[in-house]
Design a protein around this motif. Structure first.
Motif, PDB file in Angstrom:
ATOM      1  N   PRO A  95      46.573   3.364  20.216  1.00  0.00           N
ATOM      2  CA  PRO A  95      46.285   1.978  19.817  1.00  0.00           C
ATOM      3  C   PRO A  95      46.981   0.943  20.694  1.00  0.00           C
ATOM      4  N   MET A  96      48.213   1.240  21.086  1.00  0.00           N
ATOM      5  CA  MET A  96      48.945   0.297  21.929  1.00  0.00           C
ATOM      6  C   MET A  96      48.332   0.212  23.313  1.00  0.00           C
ATOM      7  N   THR A  97      48.034   1.366  23.921  1.00  0.00           N
ATOM      8  CA  THR A  97      47.459   1.342  25.262  1.00  0.00           C
ATOM      9  C   THR A  97      46.068   0.702  25.263  1.00  0.00           C
ATOM     10  N   SER A  98      45.301   0.919  24.205  1.00  0.00           N
ATOM     11  CA  SER A  98      43.972   0.292  24.107  1.00  0.00           C
ATOM     12  C   SER A  98      44.101  -1.216  23.989  1.00  0.00           C
ATOM     13  N   ALA A  99      45.081  -1.662  23.184  1.00  0.00           N
ATOM     14  CA  ALA A  99      45.300  -3.101  23.016  1.00  0.00           C
ATOM     15  C   ALA A  99      45.728  -3.747  24.328  1.00  0.00           C
ATOM     16  N   MET A 100      46.579  -3.068  25.095  1.00  0.00           N
ATOM     17  CA  MET A 100      47.037  -3.626  26.370  1.00  0.00           C
ATOM     18  C   MET A 100      45.893  -3.678  27.375  1.00  0.00           C
ATOM     19  N   THR A 101      45.034  -2.659  27.375  1.00  0.00           N
ATOM     20  CA  THR A 101      43.867  -2.665  28.270  1.00  0.00           C
ATOM     21  C   THR A 101      42.927  -3.814  27.930  1.00  0.00           C
TER      22      THR A 101
ATOM     23  N   PRO B 248      50.744   8.177  28.579  1.00  0.00           N
ATOM     24  CA  PRO B 248      49.877   7.051  28.914  1.00  0.00           C
ATOM     25  C   PRO B 248      50.633   5.758  29.218  1.00  0.00           C
ATOM     26  N   ILE B 249      51.961   5.789  29.194  1.00  0.00           N
ATOM     27  CA  ILE B 249      52.758   4.592  29.449  1.00  0.00           C
ATOM     28  C   ILE B 249      53.882   4.921  30.413  1.00  0.00           C
TER      29      ILE B 249
END
Length: 311
Positions: free
Chosen positions: A17-23, A219-220
């Protein structure tokens, strides 16, 4: 160094969810930049750069032999990367820079203390001992001063004319392996014939170790920091650990299940709680050593409600 790559992705779905939000946010910034004026575009570019350079910072803290280095090794997928045996032991704050941009071709960097930094270690000494009501805490400042003197004398004897030359400097390499790491971050029994004489050659004067590695399963970008034990009899290293907490957003307090939440552990968490916006996670390690895990594990989990910390 063998990597258990098939295990490194386990649990990473929680980060999606965090990586999707940042993208998504990065995409929106690009869209806004296309229609923004020059001033707004510059601000958007700055924001995008900050997002691209974001690195999650996690520091492992806890008592000697709680298992901090072993946990870091597991997270890196390299079981033998940092020393975790009884002898030698970790004596330097060591950071694994995962999925970050290294300076040039650097894969490892070891930075040495300056004289002023050694002196500053004596400021505020004994704080942990005071909070833990440790016997003789009032005398710890004198002990720290004495230990710094002994550390310098031992280093001068070992390094000879090189001692003054390396203070405030750093050594950089385009690789790292277990032998190189142990040369800078480990101390052991000098009388032990099984210990390589190169082990710990620079450990007394090394302030920090930085290792750079890529783990595509994460992923980060991640800064994973391993620290000396806070109940180390060599209290200078305890002070080094406490100072390292200032730059970390998340502090993982590693507890040995057989002695979880001692007065020392509680004192450490009180110190961490004084830093603004610092998250604390309790990691109960070596749970297989419990005499009665069926009844003791629920007792340990009850700590979450008392301390309001994830366990």
């Amino acid at each position: 160094m063998a990597r258990n790559d098939h295990l490194l992705s386990v649990g990473n779905e929680a980060l999606m969810p965090m990586t999707s939000a940042m993208t998504s946010l990065t995409s929106q910034i690009d869209q806004l930049t296309e229609v923004a004026d020059a001033r707004s575009s510059a601000r958007l570019a700055t924001l995008k750069t900050r997002m691209e350079n974001f690195t999650a910072s996690v520091t492992m803290v806890g008592q000697v032999k709680a298992g901090k280095s072993s946990i870091v090794n597991i997270l890196a997928g390299r079981p033998a990367l940092l020393p975790s045996d009884v002898n030698p032991w970790t004596s330097v704050v060591t950071t694994l820079n995962i999925n970050t941009r290294p300076p040039g071709d650097t894969k490892s960097k070891f930075t040495f203390f300056e004289q002023e930094e050694w002196d500053n270690l004596m400021v505020g000494g004994g704080r942990l001992g005071e909070l833990a009501n440790r016997a003789g805490a009032d005398d710890e400042m004198d002990d720290i001063r004495r230990q710094i003197g002994e550390m310098k004398a031992k280093s001068e004897e070992r390094l000879g004319k090189h001692f003054d030359l390396i203070l405030g400097q750093s050594h950089q390499y385009d690789y790292f392996d277990e032998e190189l790491i142990q040369r800078y971050v480990c101390l052991g029994d000098e009388d032990d014939p099984d210990i390589d004489p190169k082990t710990g050659r620079f450990a007394d004067v090394t302030k920090s170790a930085e290792l750079y590695m890529d783990i595509p399963q994460y992923p980060i970008a991640l800064k994973l920091c391993d620290t000396p034990g806070v109940n180390d009899t060599f209290m200078v290293r305890e002070q080094i650990t406490l100072r390292s907490l200032r730059g970390s957003e998340v502090c993982v307090v590693v507890l040995a299940a057989s002695q979880a939440l001692t007065t020392m552990d509680m004192a450490l968490m009180r110190i961490i709680a004084q830093f603004e916006n610092r998250q604390i996670v309790l990691f109960v390690n070596r749970i297989d050593e419990l005499a009665d895990p069926v009844n003791q594990v629920p007792e340990i989990r009850d700590v979450e409600n008392i301390l309001n910390c994830p366990v």
